[in-house]
Design an enzyme around this catalytic site. Structure first.
Site, PDB file in Angstrom:
ATOM      1  N   LYS A 199       0.857  -1.181   0.000  1.00  0.00           N
ATOM      2  CA  LYS A 199       0.000   0.000   0.000  1.00  0.00           C
ATOM      3  C   LYS A 199       0.891   1.228   0.000  1.00  0.00           C
ATOM      4  O   LYS A 199       1.681   1.436   0.930  1.00  0.00           O
ATOM      5  CB  LYS A 199      -0.901  -0.013   1.235  1.00  0.00           C
ATOM      6  N   ARG A 209     -10.464  10.145   1.877  1.00  0.00           N
ATOM      7  CA  ARG A 209     -10.327  10.840   3.170  1.00  0.00           C
ATOM      8  C   ARG A 209     -11.490  11.817   3.373  1.00  0.00           C
ATOM      9  O   ARG A 209     -11.914  12.030   4.502  1.00  0.00           O
ATOM     10  CB  ARG A 209      -8.948  11.488   3.270  1.00  0.00           C
ATOM     11  N   ARG A 220       1.277   9.748   5.670  1.00  0.00           N
ATOM     12  CA  ARG A 220       1.496   8.403   6.219  1.00  0.00           C
ATOM     13  C   ARG A 220       2.808   7.817   5.709  1.00  0.00           C
ATOM     14  O   ARG A 220       2.941   6.607   5.569  1.00  0.00           O
ATOM     15  CB  ARG A 220       0.351   7.487   5.783  1.00  0.00           C
ATOM     16  N   GLU A 236       7.104  -6.655   0.551  1.00  0.00           N
ATOM     17  CA  GLU A 236       6.017  -6.593   1.524  1.00  0.00           C
ATOM     18  C   GLU A 236       5.016  -7.736   1.316  1.00  0.00           C
ATOM     19  O   GLU A 236       4.532  -8.335   2.275  1.00  0.00           O
ATOM     20  CB  GLU A 236       5.285  -5.250   1.404  1.00  0.00           C
ATOM     21  N   LYS A 251      -2.077  -1.550  -3.849  1.00  0.00           N
ATOM     22  CA  LYS A 251      -2.956  -0.396  -3.793  1.00  0.00           C
ATOM     23  C   LYS A 251      -2.144   0.880  -3.858  1.00  0.00           C
ATOM     24  O   LYS A 251      -1.163   0.969  -3.107  1.00  0.00           O
ATOM     25  CB  LYS A 251      -3.735  -0.469  -2.481  1.00  0.00           C
ATOM     26  N   SER A 277     -10.020   5.650  -4.551  1.00  0.00           N
ATOM     27  CA  SER A 277     -10.964   6.748  -4.733  1.00  0.00           C
ATOM     28  C   SER A 277     -10.524   7.754  -5.797  1.00  0.00           C
ATOM     29  O   SER A 277     -11.328   8.182  -6.615  1.00  0.00           O
ATOM     30  CB  SER A 277     -11.171   7.447  -3.388  1.00  0.00           C
ATOM     31  N   TYR A 316     -14.918   1.141  -6.874  1.00  0.00           N
ATOM     32  CA  TYR A 316     -16.189   1.801  -6.548  1.00  0.00           C
ATOM     33  C   TYR A 316     -17.186   1.632  -7.683  1.00  0.00           C
ATOM     34  O   TYR A 316     -18.369   1.906  -7.509  1.00  0.00           O
ATOM     35  CB  TYR A 316     -15.939   3.280  -6.233  1.00  0.00           C
TER      36      TYR A 316
HETATM   37  C1  PBG Z   1      -6.905   3.223   5.473  1.00  0.00           C
HETATM   38  C2  PBG Z   1      -7.407   3.149   4.092  1.00  0.00           C
HETATM   39  C3  PBG Z   1      -7.292   4.136   3.102  1.00  0.00           C
HETATM   40  C4  PBG Z   1      -7.920   3.651   1.966  1.00  0.00           C
HETATM   41  C5  PBG Z   1      -8.409   2.396   2.273  1.00  0.00           C
HETATM   42  N1  PBG Z   1      -8.064   2.091   3.576  1.00  0.00           N
HETATM   43  C6  PBG Z   1      -6.806   5.492   3.125  1.00  0.00           C
HETATM   44  C7  PBG Z   1      -5.514   5.943   3.555  1.00  0.00           C
HETATM   45  O1  PBG Z   1      -4.523   5.216   3.648  1.00  0.00           O
HETATM   46  O2  PBG Z   1      -5.493   7.131   3.810  1.00  0.00           O
HETATM   47  C8  PBG Z   1      -8.009   4.396   0.664  1.00  0.00           C
HETATM   48  C9  PBG Z   1      -9.014   3.916  -0.284  1.00  0.00           C
HETATM   49  C10 PBG Z   1      -9.311   4.832  -1.394  1.00  0.00           C
HETATM   50  O3  PBG Z   1      -8.681   5.875  -1.613  1.00  0.00           O
HETATM   51  O4  PBG Z   1     -10.250   4.495  -2.119  1.00  0.00           O
HETATM   52  N2  PBG Z   1      -7.710   2.516   6.349  1.00  0.00           N
END
Ligand code: PBG
Length: 331
Positions: A199, A209, A220, A236, A251, A277, A316
């Site tokens: 990720k 968010r 992060r 990972e 991701k 997203s 989505y």
């Molecule tokens: C964290 C999490 C995130 C997403 C899924 N799980 C966001 C992040 O790391 O800030 C992002 C998913 C998306 O952007 O569609 N629990």
């Protein structure tokens, strides 16, 4: 001038011939719909940065799950959106059976049972006042080991609520092994872990968010991967498989197809990829402006993720894609 007798266009002459030689296909069963469930709302509410996506109530969640099962989707991935007043520094709501995510899991399960795979996001960021995926040490850094201990308890609570699969997304080291041990200890040997393995610290999470009302200040980058790093994506994923992950994930998806391909080539477990997203919002926004054909672009984007090697795609657009396929099949 003599042209070469080799003419690749021959296999593109009719739709039937193109279909015959098509190398990549996907079905609704490979698609997973992420779903946001919010506490304290009476009606589903729209998310401005994610056209067509809603924050659900428990009732509209149930309807969405029924529709997903009807269309033959692979599953749903549930995210909880708590009330602001219920957030705290350690995300305690995530552990409570009456917390919004655990109530949502129970409701989804009551609605569709085993007809649809109900997955739970196992992470603290929606529940913490600071918005980080874990708890903070005295110096403000995210405390890996203290966080992992909480994830283990959170996962058990999620399975008690009804989750078929737990999906740790916080990128803490050792999270998969700790969750596996806790689930086994609680008698949940049969519950699978979908690890968000690779990720990346991506700008494409912006609309998510908004959707979850994230409180995050800063970024992060001390736990999510550097977008520059390809080799580390496989590293990972390999660690997560060794720790007992039943599925691994990359991701975002569309901008990380090299990582998807690397992981798919070497993984001994199924590989998921999450079209996040921002990837979805970019297509939806361009489509809303009439700048591209949204349905065709969505299909092509998911097809490309599958072509790179993903077995499963979180998107989505899962319901729309499945409905398109069902319609196409009926014609
Ligand atoms: C964290 C999490 C995130 C997403 C899924 N799980 C966001 C992040 O790391 O800030 C992002 C998913 C998306 O952007 O569609 N629990």
């Amino acid at each position: 001038m003599t042209l070469s007798p080799v003419r690749p266009r021959r296999v593109r002459t009719t739709p039937a011939l193109r279909r015959l030689v098509s190398e990549t296909h996907f079905t609704a069963a490979q698609l997973v719909l992420p779903v946001f469930v919010a506490d304290g709302i009476a009606e589903p509410t729209s998310i401005p940065s994610m056209p067509g996506v809603l924050r659900h109530t428990l009732d509209s969640l149930a309807d969405t799950c029924a529709q997903a099962a009807e269309l033959g989707l692979g599953g749903v991935m549930l995210f909880g959106v708590p009330r602001e007043a219920d957030k705290d520094a350690t995300g305690t709501q995530a552990l409570r059976q009456d917390g919004i995510l655990n109530r949502a899991l129970a409701r989804a399960c009551a609605e569709v049972g085993d007809d649809l795979t109900i997955m739970a996001d196992t992470c603290l960021d929606e529940f913490t006042t600071h918005g980080h995926c874990g708890v903070l040490a005295a110096n403000g850094a995210v405390d890996n080991d203290a966080t992992v201990a909480i994830y283990a308890r959170q996962a058990v609570a999620q399975v008690r609520a009804g989750a078929h699969v737990v999906a740790p997304s916080g990128m803490m080291d050792g999270q998969v092994a700790a969750i596996r041990a806790a689930l086994d200890e609680a008698g949940f040997q049969d519950v699978a872990i979908l690890a968000y393995s690779a990720k990346y610290a991506s700008a494409f999470y912006g609309p998510f968010r908004d959707a979850v009302g994230s409180s995050l200040q800063g970024d992060r980058r001390t736990y999510q991967l550097d977008p520059a790093n390809r080799r580390e994506g496989w590293r990972e994923a390999a660690l997560d498989v060794a720790e007992g992950a039943d599925l691994v994930m990359v991701k975002p998806a569309g901008y990380y197809l090299d990582v998807v391909a690397d992981v798919a080539a070497r993984s001994s477990v199924p590989v998921a990829a999450y079209q996040v997203s921002g990837e979805y919002a970019a297509i939806a926004a361009a489509a809303a402006n009439g700048w591209l054909d949204g349905a065709a672009a969505l299909h092509e984007s998911v097809l490309s993720i599958v072509r790179a090697g993903a077995d499963i795609v979180l998107t989505y657009g899962a319901l729309d894609l499945a409905a398109q396929r069902a319609q196409g099949a009926a014609q």
